[in-house]
Design a protein around this motif. Sequence first.
Motif, PDB file in Angstrom:
ATOM      1  N   ASN A 184      -6.818  -5.330   0.814  1.00 38.60           N
ATOM      2  CA  ASN A 184      -7.876  -4.511   1.416  1.00 38.60           C
ATOM      3  C   ASN A 184      -7.225  -3.269   2.041  1.00 38.60           C
ATOM      4  O   ASN A 184      -6.777  -3.276   3.181  1.00 38.60           O
ATOM      5  CB  ASN A 184      -8.610  -5.324   2.479  1.00 38.60           C
ATOM      6  CG  ASN A 184      -9.817  -4.565   3.013  1.00 38.60           C
ATOM      7  OD1 ASN A 184      -9.897  -3.345   2.880  1.00 38.60           O
ATOM      8  ND2 ASN A 184     -10.745  -5.298   3.606  1.00 38.60           N
ATOM      9  N   ASP A 244       2.175   1.836  -3.677  1.00 37.63           N
ATOM     10  CA  ASP A 244       1.176   2.345  -4.627  1.00 37.63           C
ATOM     11  C   ASP A 244      -0.204   1.864  -4.205  1.00 37.63           C
ATOM     12  O   ASP A 244      -0.541   0.693  -4.339  1.00 37.63           O
ATOM     13  CB  ASP A 244       1.502   1.847  -6.040  1.00 37.63           C
ATOM     14  CG  ASP A 244       0.694   2.610  -7.073  1.00 37.63           C
ATOM     15  OD1 ASP A 244      -0.483   2.918  -6.786  1.00 37.63           O
ATOM     16  OD2 ASP A 244       1.251   2.893  -8.147  1.00 37.63           O
ATOM     17  N   THR A 303      -3.278   2.429  -5.324  1.00 39.15           N
ATOM     18  CA  THR A 303      -4.205   1.980  -6.372  1.00 39.15           C
ATOM     19  C   THR A 303      -3.839   0.582  -6.846  1.00 39.15           C
ATOM     20  O   THR A 303      -4.695  -0.297  -6.980  1.00 39.15           O
ATOM     21  CB  THR A 303      -4.149   2.946  -7.567  1.00 39.15           C
ATOM     22  OG1 THR A 303      -4.021   4.266  -7.074  1.00 39.15           O
ATOM     23  CG2 THR A 303      -5.376   2.827  -8.432  1.00 39.15           C
ATOM     24  N   MET A 304      -2.547   0.399  -7.057  1.00 37.53           N
ATOM     25  CA  MET A 304      -2.078  -0.888  -7.551  1.00 37.53           C
ATOM     26  C   MET A 304      -2.345  -1.992  -6.512  1.00 37.53           C
ATOM     27  O   MET A 304      -2.780  -3.091  -6.859  1.00 37.53           O
ATOM     28  CB  MET A 304      -0.575  -0.770  -7.833  1.00 37.53           C
ATOM     29  CG  MET A 304      -0.049  -1.765  -8.816  1.00 37.53           C
ATOM     30  SD  MET A 304      -0.975  -1.670 -10.341  1.00 37.53           S
ATOM     31  CE  MET A 304      -0.934  -3.398 -10.793  1.00 37.53           C
ATOM     32  N   THR A 355       0.829  -1.202   0.000  1.00 31.11           N
ATOM     33  CA  THR A 355       0.000   0.000   0.000  1.00 31.11           C
ATOM     34  C   THR A 355       0.868   1.258   0.000  1.00 31.11           C
ATOM     35  O   THR A 355       0.541   2.258  -0.632  1.00 31.11           O
ATOM     36  CB  THR A 355      -0.919   0.006   1.233  1.00 31.11           C
ATOM     37  OG1 THR A 355      -1.514  -1.273   1.350  1.00 31.11           O
ATOM     38  CG2 THR A 355      -1.980   1.067   1.115  1.00 31.11           C
ATOM     39  N   ARG A 382      -4.674  -2.062  -4.338  1.00 34.62           N
ATOM     40  CA  ARG A 382      -6.101  -2.361  -4.351  1.00 34.62           C
ATOM     41  C   ARG A 382      -6.430  -3.274  -5.536  1.00 34.62           C
ATOM     42  O   ARG A 382      -7.199  -4.218  -5.408  1.00 34.62           O
ATOM     43  CB  ARG A 382      -6.886  -1.049  -4.445  1.00 34.62           C
ATOM     44  CG  ARG A 382      -8.334  -1.194  -4.069  1.00 34.62           C
ATOM     45  CD  ARG A 382      -9.060   0.130  -4.067  1.00 34.62           C
ATOM     46  NE  ARG A 382      -8.974   0.834  -2.812  1.00 34.62           N
ATOM     47  CZ  ARG A 382      -8.792   2.150  -2.710  1.00 34.62           C
ATOM     48  NH1 ARG A 382      -8.619   2.879  -3.788  1.00 34.62           N
ATOM     49  NH2 ARG A 382      -8.750   2.721  -1.535  1.00 34.62           N
ATOM     50  N   LEU A 383      -5.793  -3.030  -6.676  1.00 33.07           N
ATOM     51  CA  LEU A 383      -6.059  -3.813  -7.876  1.00 33.07           C
ATOM     52  C   LEU A 383      -5.663  -5.274  -7.691  1.00 33.07           C
ATOM     53  O   LEU A 383      -6.330  -6.162  -8.210  1.00 33.07           O
ATOM     54  CB  LEU A 383      -5.301  -3.225  -9.079  1.00 33.07           C
ATOM     55  CG  LEU A 383      -5.962  -1.995  -9.713  1.00 33.07           C
ATOM     56  CD1 LEU A 383      -5.100  -1.466 -10.829  1.00 33.07           C
ATOM     57  CD2 LEU A 383      -7.345  -2.360 -10.231  1.00 33.07           C
ATOM     58  N   VAL A 384      -4.571  -5.514  -6.936  1.00 34.51           N
ATOM     59  CA  VAL A 384      -4.166  -6.906  -6.748  1.00 34.51           C
ATOM     60  C   VAL A 384      -4.837  -7.537  -5.538  1.00 34.51           C
ATOM     61  O   VAL A 384      -4.446  -8.610  -5.101  1.00 34.51           O
ATOM     62  CB  VAL A 384      -2.631  -7.064  -6.662  1.00 34.51           C
ATOM     63  CG1 VAL A 384      -1.971  -6.612  -7.944  1.00 34.51           C
ATOM     64  CG2 VAL A 384      -2.103  -6.301  -5.457  1.00 34.51           C
ATOM     65  N   GLY A 385      -5.836  -6.871  -4.988  1.00 38.24           N
ATOM     66  CA  GLY A 385      -6.655  -7.510  -3.979  1.00 38.24           C
ATOM     67  C   GLY A 385      -6.282  -7.226  -2.536  1.00 38.24           C
ATOM     68  O   GLY A 385      -6.726  -7.923  -1.633  1.00 38.24           O
TER      69      GLY A 385
END
Lengths: 300, 373
Positions: A192, A182, A184-185, A179, A187-190
């Motif tokens: 939380n 990055d 956003t990234m 986190t 969050r994209l890979v799951g």
Amino acid sequence: MQYFLELSCSGLVRGSIYALIALGYTMVYGIIQLINFAHGEIYMIGAFIALIVAGVLTIYGFSGVSILILAGLIATIYAAAYGYTLEKIAYRPLRNAPRLSPLISAIGMSLFLQNYVLLAQTPDFLSFPSLIPDFGFMEPVAHIMGSAELVILVTSAVAMVALTVLIKYTRIGKAMRATQQDMTMARLVGVNVDNVISVTFVLGSVLAAIGGVLVGSYIGQINFYIGFMAGVKAFTAAVLGGIGNIPGAVLGAMVLGLAESFAAGYISSAYEDVFAFGVLVLILILRPSGLLGKAVKQKV
Amino acid sequence: MRKLVTKKFVLIVLLSMIIPATGFAADTIKIGVAGPHSGDLAAYGIPTKEAAEMVAAQVNAAGGVLGMQVEVLPMDDQCKPEIATNVATKLVSEGVSVVIGHVCSGATKAALGIYNEAKIIAISPSATNPPLTQSGEYPNFYRTIAPDDDQGKLAADFVTKKLGAKKIAIIHDKGDYGKGFADFSKQFIEAAGMAEIVLFEGITPGAMDYSAVVQKIRHENADAVIFGGYHPEASKLVGQMNKKRMKIPFVGPDGVKGDGFLEIAGKDAEGVYATGPMDVSAYPENKQAKADYTSKYGKEPGTFFDQGYAAMQAALNAIKVSGGTDYAGLEKALKNSFVDTTVGKIKFDAKGDAEGVGFSVYQVQDGKFVELK
């Protein structure tokens, strides 16, 4: 030489308290680029909870070390709850707002918590029982490092090692690092992200509360305002070491503590703050990103 | 026409109110009482006025002084030097024998020159500025309160003479009160030349800990610490000194002598010395005056009531002893004959400060401040 050791020891003790608080600043900044000005208040609340718990436990006939451990435990749990709630109500709704809004919210929370304790408890200083037992060291060791100092140094070292292990080797630690790199990234890979941020606040609050309990029993008095100055100093330490960088916060805190102690010992304690902030100015001129901070390239 | 008559009538009525106040010349003794009786500092002046009136009423009821009635002339200076000079001129022209006042040091200084020229004695209940007596500029000035530097002098004397300390560390909190006390202590220790000051240093109130300063005190081998400041810092310092096993005496000012210090410092407070105003509540005169006040006004007397009462008692006693109101006689009486007052049995020294009033050293014994005799 003995005098030098004595001053180094007071500097390190002060430094480790600063470090415990500075870690909370720097972890939160690393993840959501927010300076959590209410963090010093968590430290103060930790101390107050410990005082209340210690009072109750004394009535029930507990003594010495058992009080220290129980009161410290309950204080950290409470402070963690405060940190968690703080993030939920004051920062999460402003997650996508301009950067200035959460900063103002943080200052507001700081004032709110200070005044809340002032009204709910007392504006006066309160006596804090000295929970750390005297181990009865021999001279001259007792002068250089008393039992309280030793306990503070050991406890903060253990806490910092535990934090490092948690960040380096656990699942949640991995998620925190992701986190931080990055959001956003991650969050994209799951990952939380909301959970990760909550955990960051909880960890920071636990460390600050440990600091509060240790300082309370070391100097024997607390009031609602102790969080402010400690918070400012710890924030300075975090900036000194490079804000967002975890080893940097510890290094910055030690440098700050030692600078204050040597300034007081060799020059004059009337000027210790001048030297502390002088060191900060000097380092920011020579290394604008702090001792261990890396210059961040602006993402376009 | 009718209007003019009314105006004249009003004027006459007003004048008639002034005349009796200035009418009797020979058969009364006039005492001026000057101080702030209005404005934001009135709380410091009114108790003295009430005290003077109470003493006068009592003395008059018992037949007066030297067969004459005592008349109190209260004058309001609002603690302002420019008004104080007007008040002083007014009192001089009224022909007062003695002035009780003024209350604030600044106003007192402004008025004293005028009284001095007119050869009128002024006894202040509350002007604590040291040079008022010590400069020798105002031989007509007396006071029933100890000057500001008295605490510093007492602490210095106590540490060097009673405790026999040779190397003294003086720590202060950089504030007006704390540094003032520290400066005076330093000055008196240096003047006496019996001990050396090894450390004179300010600390930052609210700093996390004072262990570096405590180490420094130890490093300088100090055998006593004088601290100027308030109780939170004092309790932090004594706590850390105990943790570092430093068993040297710690002496603070009246900002330390209180329940706050005892509560916060707890066990560490034991043995700590602090200077504080002498306990006057045990004197019979004081008990009587307080009881009279409470029965008359239904509340506790205010600030400087004791000192104001004592000033009036001293003034009337001097008139009685010298058998008149002439300056030389009053001066001799004030400086030579003891009088029982609300602040104890006092007379005045050559400079005009009351002997036997001031501060005492207290020590924490079994969790309480005990006056050391």
